[in-house]
Write a protein that holds these residues in place. Sequence first.
Motif, PDB file in Angstrom:
ATOM      1  N   GLU A  15      43.909 -23.344  -0.816  1.00 42.71           N
ATOM      2  CA  GLU A  15      44.249 -22.183  -0.700  1.00 42.71           C
ATOM      3  C   GLU A  15      42.943 -20.849  -0.826  1.00 42.71           C
ATOM      4  O   GLU A  15      43.392 -19.809  -0.249  1.00 42.71           O
ATOM      5  CB  GLU A  15      45.373 -21.453  -2.122  1.00 42.71           C
ATOM      6  N   PHE A  16      41.284 -21.095  -1.516  1.00 41.70           N
ATOM      7  CA  PHE A  16      40.257 -20.565  -1.413  1.00 41.70           C
ATOM      8  C   PHE A  16      39.027 -21.391  -1.232  1.00 41.70           C
ATOM      9  O   PHE A  16      39.009 -22.946  -2.168  1.00 41.70           O
ATOM     10  CB  PHE A  16      40.525 -19.853  -3.092  1.00 41.70           C
ATOM     11  N   MET A  17      38.145 -20.876  -1.184  1.00 43.67           N
ATOM     12  CA  MET A  17      37.098 -21.457  -0.678  1.00 43.67           C
ATOM     13  C   MET A  17      35.964 -20.703  -1.054  1.00 43.67           C
ATOM     14  O   MET A  17      36.039 -19.689  -0.718  1.00 43.67           O
ATOM     15  CB  MET A  17      36.713 -22.153   0.562  1.00 43.67           C
ATOM     16  N   THR A  18      34.528 -21.360  -1.420  1.00 41.20           N
ATOM     17  CA  THR A  18      33.452 -20.458  -1.224  1.00 41.20           C
ATOM     18  C   THR A  18      32.688 -20.393  -0.563  1.00 41.20           C
ATOM     19  O   THR A  18      32.540 -20.968  -0.168  1.00 41.20           O
ATOM     20  CB  THR A  18      32.787 -20.594  -3.190  1.00 41.20           C
ATOM     21  N   VAL A  19      32.038 -19.680   0.232  1.00 40.44           N
ATOM     22  CA  VAL A  19      31.305 -20.140   1.753  1.00 40.44           C
ATOM     23  C   VAL A  19      29.837 -18.882   1.227  1.00 40.44           C
ATOM     24  O   VAL A  19      29.923 -17.558   0.994  1.00 40.44           O
ATOM     25  CB  VAL A  19      31.854 -19.300   2.985  1.00 40.44           C
ATOM     26  N   PRO A  20      28.893 -19.109   1.985  1.00 47.35           N
ATOM     27  CA  PRO A  20      27.335 -18.324   1.884  1.00 47.35           C
ATOM     28  C   PRO A  20      27.986 -17.286   2.805  1.00 47.35           C
ATOM     29  O   PRO A  20      28.744 -17.427   3.704  1.00 47.35           O
ATOM     30  CB  PRO A  20      26.561 -19.371   2.341  1.00 47.35           C
ATOM     31  N   ALA A  21      28.058 -15.593   2.922  1.00 46.46           N
ATOM     32  CA  ALA A  21      28.125 -14.878   3.332  1.00 46.46           C
ATOM     33  C   ALA A  21      27.556 -14.910   4.826  1.00 46.46           C
ATOM     34  O   ALA A  21      28.113 -14.479   5.133  1.00 46.46           O
ATOM     35  CB  ALA A  21      27.533 -13.623   2.821  1.00 46.46           C
ATOM     36  N   ARG A  22      25.981 -15.503   4.632  1.00 44.72           N
ATOM     37  CA  ARG A  22      25.837 -15.699   5.758  1.00 44.72           C
ATOM     38  C   ARG A  22      26.460 -16.623   6.628  1.00 44.72           C
ATOM     39  O   ARG A  22      25.874 -16.556   8.028  1.00 44.72           O
ATOM     40  CB  ARG A  22      23.781 -16.271   5.494  1.00 44.72           C
ATOM     41  N   HIS A  23      27.322 -17.401   6.463  1.00 46.23           N
ATOM     42  CA  HIS A  23      27.736 -18.212   7.409  1.00 46.23           C
ATOM     43  C   HIS A  23      28.885 -18.154   7.708  1.00 46.23           C
ATOM     44  O   HIS A  23      30.309 -18.928   8.715  1.00 46.23           O
ATOM     45  CB  HIS A  23      27.743 -19.680   7.047  1.00 46.23           C
ATOM     46  N   LEU A  24      29.572 -16.229   7.665  1.00 47.61           N
ATOM     47  CA  LEU A  24      30.417 -16.252   8.078  1.00 47.61           C
ATOM     48  C   LEU A  24      30.246 -15.795   9.450  1.00 47.61           C
ATOM     49  O   LEU A  24      29.525 -14.491   9.863  1.00 47.61           O
ATOM     50  CB  LEU A  24      31.089 -15.156   7.130  1.00 47.61           C
ATOM     51  N   VAL A  25      31.336 -15.466  11.031  1.00 48.33           N
ATOM     52  CA  VAL A  25      31.483 -14.956  12.037  1.00 48.33           C
ATOM     53  C   VAL A  25      33.047 -14.455  11.886  1.00 48.33           C
ATOM     54  O   VAL A  25      33.915 -14.993  11.327  1.00 48.33           O
ATOM     55  CB  VAL A  25      30.950 -16.126  12.797  1.00 48.33           C
ATOM     56  N   PRO A  26      32.961 -13.333  11.730  1.00 42.18           N
ATOM     57  CA  PRO A  26      33.671 -12.299  12.344  1.00 42.18           C
ATOM     58  C   PRO A  26      35.228 -13.147  13.058  1.00 42.18           C
ATOM     59  O   PRO A  26      34.213 -13.550  14.623  1.00 42.18           O
ATOM     60  CB  PRO A  26      33.692 -10.671  12.025  1.00 42.18           C
TER      61      PRO A  26
END
Length: 344
Positions: free
Chosen positions: A127-138
Motif C-alpha cells: 500500500e505504501f513504500m519509501t523512495v529517495p526523492a531524487r528517484h521520482l519522476v513527475p
Amino acid sequence: MRALVLSAWKTRPELVELPDPEPGPGEVVLKIGGAGCCHSDVHLYNEFEAGVVPWNPPFVLGHENAGWVHALGAGVKSVDEGAAYLVYGPTGCGLCPPCLEGFETYCERAAELPAAVGLGRDGGMAEFMTVPARHLVPIGDLDPALAAPLADAGLTPYHAIKRALPYLGVGGSYALAIGLGGLGQVGVQILKALTGAVVIAVDAKPEALTLATENAADHVVAAGADAAAQVRELTGGRGCDAVFDFVGATPTMELAVASAKHRSAVTIVGIGGGSVAVSFFTVPYECNLATTYWGSLPELTEVVAMARCGQIRPSIQRFGLDQAGEAYRQLEEGALTARAVVVP
C-alpha cells in the motif's frame, strides 16, 4: 499495511501485514497507485539462492512503481505532497561517475548495495513504500497504474533502442523485435516513434503478433525454424540493421544473430539465461553484440514525456493486491496478454 513479501529464496512471495513505512531524510512515502509484475521477479524467487547477489530476503517485491506522495522526509523540498510520480528503481551510491550520469544500474559500488526497489530494497507491491526523492519522476495526469510499467518495461527497451539509433539512421533500415511481452510491445512502439525503420516483430503467440500489428509493427513473423529465413526475405536478403532480443533464451539469441546484417547492432535485453556462440565466423562482420540492463534516470524522464504525449502506451491488466500471487502465477504460465499491474 499489506505487502507482498519474498521471505526466503526459492519460496513464493506471500501477502503479509507490515508496519506503515516512515520516510528517512531525503525520502518520501509513496501511496502506491500501481506496481507492475515483471518476469525477472519470477527468476528471482524461483532460481536465486544465497550468494548469487549481495543481498537477501526478506523484502517487498515490485520494481515498477507509481503513485502519490503521501509524506515527506526531512529535507525534502523538490516534490509536492499529493502529486503523482513514477519511481526510478535502481539504487546506486549517487556519487560515482555512472551514478552522476544517472546510470545507477552501473554503480561502481553495486556490490555493497541492494540492486533496486523490489530487488533487495522494499518495493511497491504494497500500500505504501519509501523512495529517495531524487528517484521520482513527475507523471502529471497519467494514471499511475498505466505509468508503473514505464519504470522497467518502458525504460529498458528505450535505453536499448536509444543506444542503437546510429544503426537506424539511414533510410531503408530494418529493426527486429524478438519477444512481444511487456518489454517487446513497448519496444515496437518506441521504434516506430523514434525511427523511420521498417519494424519486424517475432513471437510464438498469435495474439502477441496481433497486438504488435496494432502497435504499428510493419511485419510480424511467427517464431519457428524458418523465422530467420522469413526475416531475411522481408529485408531483401540483407538482414536487419538493429535487432533487439527481449527474451534472451538460446533460440531467440540465435535468431537475433542469424537475422542481423554486417555492420549491425544486436542487443540482448531479456534475461532468459541463453547463450550464443561468438567467433570470427558465427556473427556478422562488425556486428555490435551487447547486453543492456535497465536505463538511466534522465532516460526515464524521456520515457514519461513520450507516454504523456501518446507515443507509447503499455497494455495492462489490473489485479488487486490480494490477487498479486495470481498475477505472478499467470505470468509464469504465459497466460497474460498484457502487463500485470497490481493496484492496492
